[in-house]
Design a protein around this motif. Sequence first.
Motif, PDB file in Angstrom:
ATOM      1  N   SER A   9     -11.350   0.746  -0.111  1.00 59.97           N
ATOM      2  CA  SER A   9     -11.276   1.478   1.159  1.00 59.97           C
ATOM      3  C   SER A   9     -12.494   2.379   1.312  1.00 59.97           C
ATOM      4  CB  SER A   9     -10.023   2.365   1.207  1.00 59.97           C
ATOM      5  OG  SER A   9      -8.845   1.589   1.159  1.00 59.97           O
TER       6      SER A   9
ATOM      7  N   HIS B 239      -7.270  -0.396   5.481  1.00 58.49           N
ATOM      8  CA  HIS B 239      -7.474   0.198   6.819  1.00 58.49           C
ATOM      9  C   HIS B 239      -8.926   0.133   7.307  1.00 58.49           C
ATOM     10  CE1 HIS B 239      -8.753   3.717   4.501  1.00 58.49           C
ATOM     11  NE2 HIS B 239      -7.553   3.821   3.963  1.00 58.49           N
TER      12      HIS B 239
ATOM     13  N   HIS C 111      -4.641   6.398  -5.355  1.00 58.21           N
ATOM     14  CA  HIS C 111      -6.103   6.475  -5.271  1.00 58.21           C
ATOM     15  C   HIS C 111      -6.704   6.467  -6.673  1.00 58.21           C
ATOM     16  CE1 HIS C 111      -6.531   7.229  -0.947  1.00 58.21           C
ATOM     17  NE2 HIS C 111      -5.409   7.909  -1.027  1.00 58.21           N
TER      18      HIS C 111
ATOM     19  N   GLU D 151      -5.963   1.944  -5.119  1.00 57.93           N
ATOM     20  CA  GLU D 151      -6.835   1.968  -3.936  1.00 57.93           C
ATOM     21  C   GLU D 151      -8.150   2.622  -4.354  1.00 57.93           C
ATOM     22  OE1 GLU D 151      -5.411   4.277  -0.574  1.00 57.93           O
ATOM     23  OE2 GLU D 151      -6.948   3.455   0.763  1.00 57.93           O
TER      24      GLU D 151
ATOM     25  N   HIS E 165       0.870  -1.191   0.000  1.00 57.10           N
ATOM     26  CA  HIS E 165       0.000   0.000   0.000  1.00 57.10           C
ATOM     27  C   HIS E 165       0.899   1.232   0.000  1.00 57.10           C
ATOM     28  CE1 HIS E 165      -3.987   1.869   1.653  1.00 57.10           C
ATOM     29  NE2 HIS E 165      -3.306   2.757   0.950  1.00 57.10           N
TER      30      HIS E 165
ATOM     31  N   ASP F 256       1.243   2.475   3.582  1.00 58.08           N
ATOM     32  CA  ASP F 256       0.366   3.576   3.180  1.00 58.08           C
ATOM     33  C   ASP F 256       1.174   4.876   3.071  1.00 58.08           C
ATOM     34  OD1 ASP F 256      -1.945   4.812   2.368  1.00 58.08           O
ATOM     35  OD2 ASP F 256      -3.114   4.317   4.160  1.00 58.08           O
TER      36      ASP F 256
ATOM     37  N   HIS G 218     -13.395   5.909   2.635  1.00 56.47           N
ATOM     38  CA  HIS G 218     -12.876   7.199   3.098  1.00 56.47           C
ATOM     39  C   HIS G 218     -14.017   8.174   3.399  1.00 56.47           C
ATOM     40  CE1 HIS G 218      -9.432   5.710   0.499  1.00 56.47           C
ATOM     41  NE2 HIS G 218      -8.842   5.897   1.652  1.00 56.47           N
TER      42      HIS G 218
END
Length: 281
Positions: A105, A152, A38, A79, A5, A230, A107
């Motif tokens: 993910s 996460h 991203h 991601e 990541h 990350d 967010h």
Amino acid sequence: MIDSHSHTFYSKHAVGTVDELVRASIKAGVSILTITDHAPFTVDRDNRLRLSELDRYFADILQAQQSYQGQIQILRGLEFDYMPGSDVYNRELLDRYELDFAIGSIHYVEVPGEPMVKVWELPRLAGQAFLDRYFADLEALLDSGLFDAVGHADTLLRGVPEEVVLRRLEPLLGLFARNGVAYELNASGLRKSSLDPESGCELQGLWSYPSRLLLPQLIAHDVAFTVGSDAHDPRDAGEGIRELLHALQPLGLQRISYFQHRRRIDVPLGDAMAINMKGEV
Ligand SMILES: [Zn+2]
Ligand SMILES: [Zn+2]
């Protein structure tokens, strides 16, 4: 060391080129690096890759794969943002670009009657309505069949008491193995701020996630684990991964996985740690 990541300037709120990230990762002892900027998304679109940049992003990765062959294995990742209703959009991207690894993910969370919650708005994370939506979204993410791992999933530990997060996560633990989705051990929880439950102040240097209490339950549910720094800056390449694995191995963590061509590859932790101790790549 495996780092699954990582981000570059393509994510806009991160810095460093692909080449700079790769060089820093080699220096940090990373042997298998997945770059996971991203993916383009409909929310906060100026803080992610743009659709028009994807070809250049993958070309940069290909260039690095060729330049650093024999020094580090570099894998193609993204991601993705998961929100209810985003499946069709994300599926189209996944169909169009061949990836090694797709992280899903959360967010952003839409809470009825409130402005959209971003998971880094720490004082808002403990609200009941938010928690209801977050864990409903997480369940939908796990059932979407789109992603190899959840990024996460436990980031709420920055602002929510551990027992609350655990109670909400426990009913979902069976879904990871059943749906073939890995649980990401995200090392940025070792360096990001978190709210002190007593004072409500934002503190640095506290280990917020991943949860050491949850790990044995995840293992009991036969969950596969990926691990990632990350990093949003080449200076953070590989950051926290050694420390994280050293802390989690005594709690029963036996293997780490990474993905190539969207297929899971398991690495026994003993082997990975022995290599790390010698500082070899
Ligand atoms: Zn993320
Ligand atoms: Zn990330």
